[in-house]
Design an enzyme around this catalytic site. Structure first.
Site, mmCIF file in Angstrom:
data_model
loop_
_atom_site.group_PDB
_atom_site.id
_atom_site.type_symbol
_atom_site.label_atom_id
_atom_site.label_comp_id
_atom_site.label_asym_id
_atom_site.label_seq_id
_atom_site.Cartn_x
_atom_site.Cartn_y
_atom_site.Cartn_z
ATOM 1 N N ASP A 193 0.396 -0.964 0.396
ATOM 2 C CA ASP A 193 -0.079 -0.131 0.012
ATOM 3 C C ASP A 193 0.824 1.267 -0.032
ATOM 4 O OD1 ASP A 193 -2.170 -2.044 0.367
ATOM 5 O OD2 ASP A 193 -3.152 -0.801 2.426
ATOM 6 N N HIS A 229 3.775 -2.378 3.088
ATOM 7 C CA HIS A 229 3.989 -0.883 2.564
ATOM 8 C C HIS A 229 5.111 -0.783 1.635
ATOM 9 C CE1 HIS A 229 0.708 -0.695 5.689
ATOM 10 N NE2 HIS A 229 0.400 0.789 4.894
#
Ligand code: NI
Length: 509
Positions: free
Chosen positions: A321, A465
């Site tokens: 993400d 991430h």
């Protein structure tokens, strides 16, 4: 001659008296009374008084102990210890202990459930040594003062399955020069009344620790709006760690209590924050949570992956993400080396700067998903704003890669009916996750790798991430370790292997 000599030859005669039987009875008696009985009686009298004093002291000690160690009703207890009267907690066990500074009394609430009572007793003894006595000791050595403290135990909630209790200690140290210091202390616990075990907040959330992160945010927000707690204090004091205990307010509300002094909003006392369970119900799906709270059934828009057919027995979807970012190209090379596919949930506003990276990801077979334009909490926006956040990002992805996305990851995993309705109108499905590596919290690639590997299971969706260097550096370790265990790495579409329905959220439990 013997008569007159009685007094002067006493020592000799006494020997006779005891050693022989030949002397006259009358003189022997008089001798016996004055020389033997009288001193003996004196000794007996002194000894008796001494014994009586000792016995009285001993008896007092014993009776004092006895009267304080029996179980008595809280309502009859009038001391420096006060137990809040409560239907469910009417008994307390009060003990009197001797410390170097005198007596102190401690009241232990009694719930009638042994493991709970033992736990509370242990906590109270810690309050005594960690917060009350040290301040007493220090001040005592310094100057003459009076110390008083109260310990309140309050039963906050009790039903068939759970019991919440707070322990508060109010201590005030009065100094000779009229300065005083408060030493307030509050602790709270919830127990399973069946097992007697203490229940942590974390255990309500299962593996979806994003729920914990959301809870932290909500509690911070309440404290900020209601009590104007500074941002600094919120960051410092309100963390997953400080929320590790909770109280049940009712079966629809969870609560937390904070020390005013620690929050910088007062000198003494505490504040409690309550949060409606329905705000978190999509996170609270495990058995523990359902035991203590009324969790509404997963709404019609949310499906679990449990029922989906999978491409392979040991497939895992790695999802990244918040990119694309400066480390994403390195990550793409790592994935290429391991022949692994992943899914990137990108932020719209990052795309322009890294559009060649996004194009490369698409060309190499990775899936691109939508992670909104500005990363807001979508449930807080109105429908127009939600659509704009998502549509703008989808358009940008389509313009860059040639393909519009079909999946969205709502920032913070925050999603509600309103958001699902908007997603449906845009033909998008929400993808949550089953393993949170918390790679943003621990910027340490070995920890990130260890977390991903430890929780890996077939069908898992792992949240990471790619904007963190340490995460990108953890990926070779994750890929090689799990590859040895027979795992394959596929995109979300290939993991789910079914046409995803718009307006539905997918995650695996
Ligand atoms: Ni994000």
């Amino acid at each position: 001659m013997q008569k007159t000599d009685t007094d002067t030859s006493s020592s000799v005669s006494r020997d006779d008296c005891f050693l022989g039987d030949h002397e006259a009875p009358h003189s022997k008696l008089s001798f016996f009374v004055t020389k033997i009985v009288k001193p003996f009686l004196s000794i007996l009298l002194v000894g008796g008084v001494y014994f009586a004093i000792t016995a009285t002291w001993f008896y007092q000690q014993q009776s004092a102990k006895k009267s304080y160690s029996t179980t008595i009703s809280a309502t009859t207890l009038h001391h420096n210890l006060i137990l809040d009267t409560n239907d469910h907690l009417t008994k307390s066990v009060v003990t009197r202990e001797v410390s170097p500074y005198g007596y102190h009394l401690t009241a232990y609430p009694s719930t009638g459930i042994e493991p709970i009572d033992n736990y509370i007793k242990q906590r109270i003894s810690l309050i005594d040594t960690s917060s009350r006595l040290p301040s007493y000791t220090y001040l005592y050595n310094d100057s003459a003062q009076i110390y008083s403290s109260e310990l309140h135990s309050t039963l906050v909630y009790r039903d068939q399955t759970s019991l919440s209790i707070t322990l508060r200690s109010y201590g005030t140290n009065f100094l000779y020069n009229n300065h005083y210091a408060n030493s307030d202390y509050v602790e709270y616990f919830t127990f399973d009344t069946q097992s007697g075990q203490r229940i942590s907040t974390n255990s309500l959330f299962d593996t979806l620790s994003a729920g914990m992160d959301d809870l932290v945010k909500v509690v911070r927000l309440v404290l900020k709006n209601k009590y104007s707690v500074s941002e600094d204090k919120l960051q410092q004091q309100i963390t997953p760690m400080t929320l590790h205990n909770f109280i049940v307010k009712d079966r629809h509300t969870i609560g937390f209590i904070f020390d005013k002094k620690a929050l910088g909003i007062g000198l003494s006392g505490d504040v409690s924050v309550t949060v409606p369970i329905k705000n978190f119900s999509h996170y609270l799906q495990n058995q523990t949570a359902r035991r203590f709270f009324s969790i509404p059934p997963l709404d019609a828009h949310t499906a679990r992956l449990r029922s989906t057919k999978q491409l392979c027995q040991r497939c895992i979807a790695l999802t990244f993400d918040d990119g694309p970012g400066q480390y994403t190209d390195t990550l793409l090379s790592t994935l290429q080396n391991h022949e692994a596919k992943a899914t990137f949930f990108v932020i719209g506003k990052n795309i322009r700067r890294f559009n060649s990276t996004l194009q490369r990801a698409t060309q190499e077979g990775h899936q691109i998903g939508n992670h909104t334009w500005n990363h807001p909490e979508l449930p807080k926006l109105n429908p127009d704003q939600i659509r704009k956040e998502i549509q703008q990002t989808s358009d940008m992805i389509a313009a860059t890669t040639g393909t519009p996305p079909t999946i969205v990851r709502p920032p913070y995993g925050a999603v509600d009916d309103k958001v699902y309705n908007e997603l449906r109108t845009m033909s998008l499905s929400a993808i949550l996750w089953s393993i949170d590596t918390r790679d943003w919290a621990n910027r340490d690639s070995s920890i990130v790798c260890q977390r991903a590997v430890a929780s890996a299971q077939p069908g898992a969706i792992i949240l990471m991430h790619d904007i963190h260097r340490t995460t990108v550096e953890a990926v070779p370790c994750i890929l090689s370790t799990l590859h040895k265990q027979g795992y394959q790495f596929v995109t979300i579409n290939n993991l789910l292997r079914q046409p995803l329905q718009p307006g539905i959220g997918y995650f695996k439990k």
